[in-house]
Write an enzyme that holds these catalytic residues in place. Structure first.
Site, PDB file in Angstrom:
ATOM      1  N   SER A  29     -17.350 -16.987  14.619  1.00 34.20           N
ATOM      2  CA  SER A  29     -15.989 -17.202  14.116  1.00 34.20           C
ATOM      3  C   SER A  29     -15.087 -16.017  14.505  1.00 34.20           C
ATOM      4  O   SER A  29     -14.970 -15.714  15.683  1.00 34.20           O
ATOM      5  CB  SER A  29     -16.039 -17.437  12.605  1.00 34.20           C
ATOM      6  OG  SER A  29     -14.835 -17.982  12.118  1.00 34.20           O
ATOM      7  N   ASP A  56      -5.639  -7.990   1.068  1.00 38.85           N
ATOM      8  CA  ASP A  56      -4.194  -7.998   1.319  1.00 38.85           C
ATOM      9  C   ASP A  56      -3.897  -8.058   2.809  1.00 38.85           C
ATOM     10  O   ASP A  56      -3.041  -8.840   3.254  1.00 38.85           O
ATOM     11  CB  ASP A  56      -3.534  -6.759   0.695  1.00 38.85           C
ATOM     12  CG  ASP A  56      -3.506  -6.819  -0.823  1.00 38.85           C
ATOM     13  OD1 ASP A  56      -3.652  -7.926  -1.372  1.00 38.85           O
ATOM     14  OD2 ASP A  56      -3.348  -5.759  -1.457  1.00 38.85           O
ATOM     15  N   HIS A  76     -19.493 -25.067  10.176  1.00 39.97           N
ATOM     16  CA  HIS A  76     -18.948 -23.867  10.800  1.00 39.97           C
ATOM     17  C   HIS A  76     -19.908 -22.684  10.724  1.00 39.97           C
ATOM     18  O   HIS A  76     -20.015 -21.914  11.673  1.00 39.97           O
ATOM     19  CB  HIS A  76     -17.617 -23.520  10.142  1.00 39.97           C
ATOM     20  CG  HIS A  76     -16.935 -22.325  10.727  1.00 39.97           C
ATOM     21  ND1 HIS A  76     -16.690 -22.211  12.083  1.00 39.97           N
ATOM     22  CD2 HIS A  76     -16.458 -21.188  10.151  1.00 39.97           C
ATOM     23  CE1 HIS A  76     -16.079 -21.051  12.315  1.00 39.97           C
ATOM     24  NE2 HIS A  76     -15.930 -20.419  11.160  1.00 39.97           N
TER      25      HIS A  76
END
Length: 268
Positions: free
Chosen positions: A93, A185, A245
């Site tokens: 990924s 964040d 996945h």
């Protein structure tokens, strides 16, 4: 197993002999996610499980981009695991995109490349990952006194207990409470960059490449083939049945089998 750190990255070594293999994890992951796969390659291969920036025990950065991340990995490898020559690199990924950039920008470091369920393209399931990031951010850590309470809050947004367990690996006890080990964040802010793929110009990696897809995943599609073959002309695509996945965790025995076959092949 032993751990080491170089610059901003931390990694763990599995095995002490055999051909070197580097594993690069995906979003929300950490190097140890590949421990089972690395043990499955023993004793013929020794593995380096890297925590990518903003994940695991590695340092946080101010921004995300694939080129600088690949360069950080290159520096880490040159300082130790790849000091004596090129290594095999396996990336899943987000880590697969880092692995592709590593091979294209630092071809001297990479002997063979394995790209797991990702393509050199923008798009994919960014909406899914945005939801997961938002779900983690919604957990009120000031009220969490045990990991099970975080799981209870997360269950309101994420039904799959296995996915919740994977995500909550990023939760660490600290100062009498809990904190996120991953830089949530930054990952939320830079998700469009993570979901993209940079322009690499006319770079080509001409060593053997194994492209592994899960048959229940839509991250690798037929329209991605031309771009993959342009950058990596010696690509072989293998699709694992019954895998989504997270191909390496959903079909670990099949994943180890295709790795062993590919890494041991004599087509140089």
């Amino acid at each position: 197993m032993s751990s080491s750190a170089s610059g901003t990255l931390t990694s763990t070594t599995v095995g002490d002999a055999g051909a070197p293999v580097v594993f690069l994890h995906g979003l929300f992951g950490q190097g140890r996610n590949f421990t089972q796969i690395a043990k499955g390659l023993l004793p013929e291969y020794r593995s380096l499980l890297v925590d990518l920036p903003n994940h695991g025990r590695s340092a946080w950065t101010d921004r995300f981009d694939y080129a600088s991340t690949a360069d950080l990995v290159a520096d880490h490898l040159r300082a130790g695991f790849a000091a004596d020559g090129p290594v095999h690199v396996v990336g899943h990924s987000m880590g697969g995109k880092v692995a592709m950039l590593l091979a294209l920008r630092h071809p001297d470091l990479v002997e063979r490349l394995v790209v797991a369920d990702i393509a050199p393209a923008s798009g994919g399931s960014q909406g899914e990952f945005a939801h997961l990031l938002d779900s983690l951010a919604a957990i009120d850590l000031t009220t969490v006194t045990r990991r099970g309470e975080a799981d209870e809050q997360l269950a309101a947004r994420v039904d799959d207990a296995r996915v919740r367990g994977f995500l909550l690996q990023n939760l660490r006890a600290a100062d009498g409470g809990f904190r996120w080990q991953a830089n949530l964040d930054l990952l939320r802010r830079d998700l469009p960059e993570i979901g993209g793929f940079p322009d690499v110009g006319d770079a080509v990696f001409d060593h053997p490449v194994l492209w592994v897809a899960g048959d229940r995943s839509d991250y690798v599609r037929p329209e991605h083939g031309p771009a993959m073959r342009r950058l990596f002309p010696r690509t072989t695509l293998v699709t694992l049945k019954g895998a989504g996945h997270w191909v390496h965790s959903e079909q670990p025995e099949a994943f180890v089998s295709v790795l062993r076959t590919f890494l041991a092949a004599d087509d140089r």
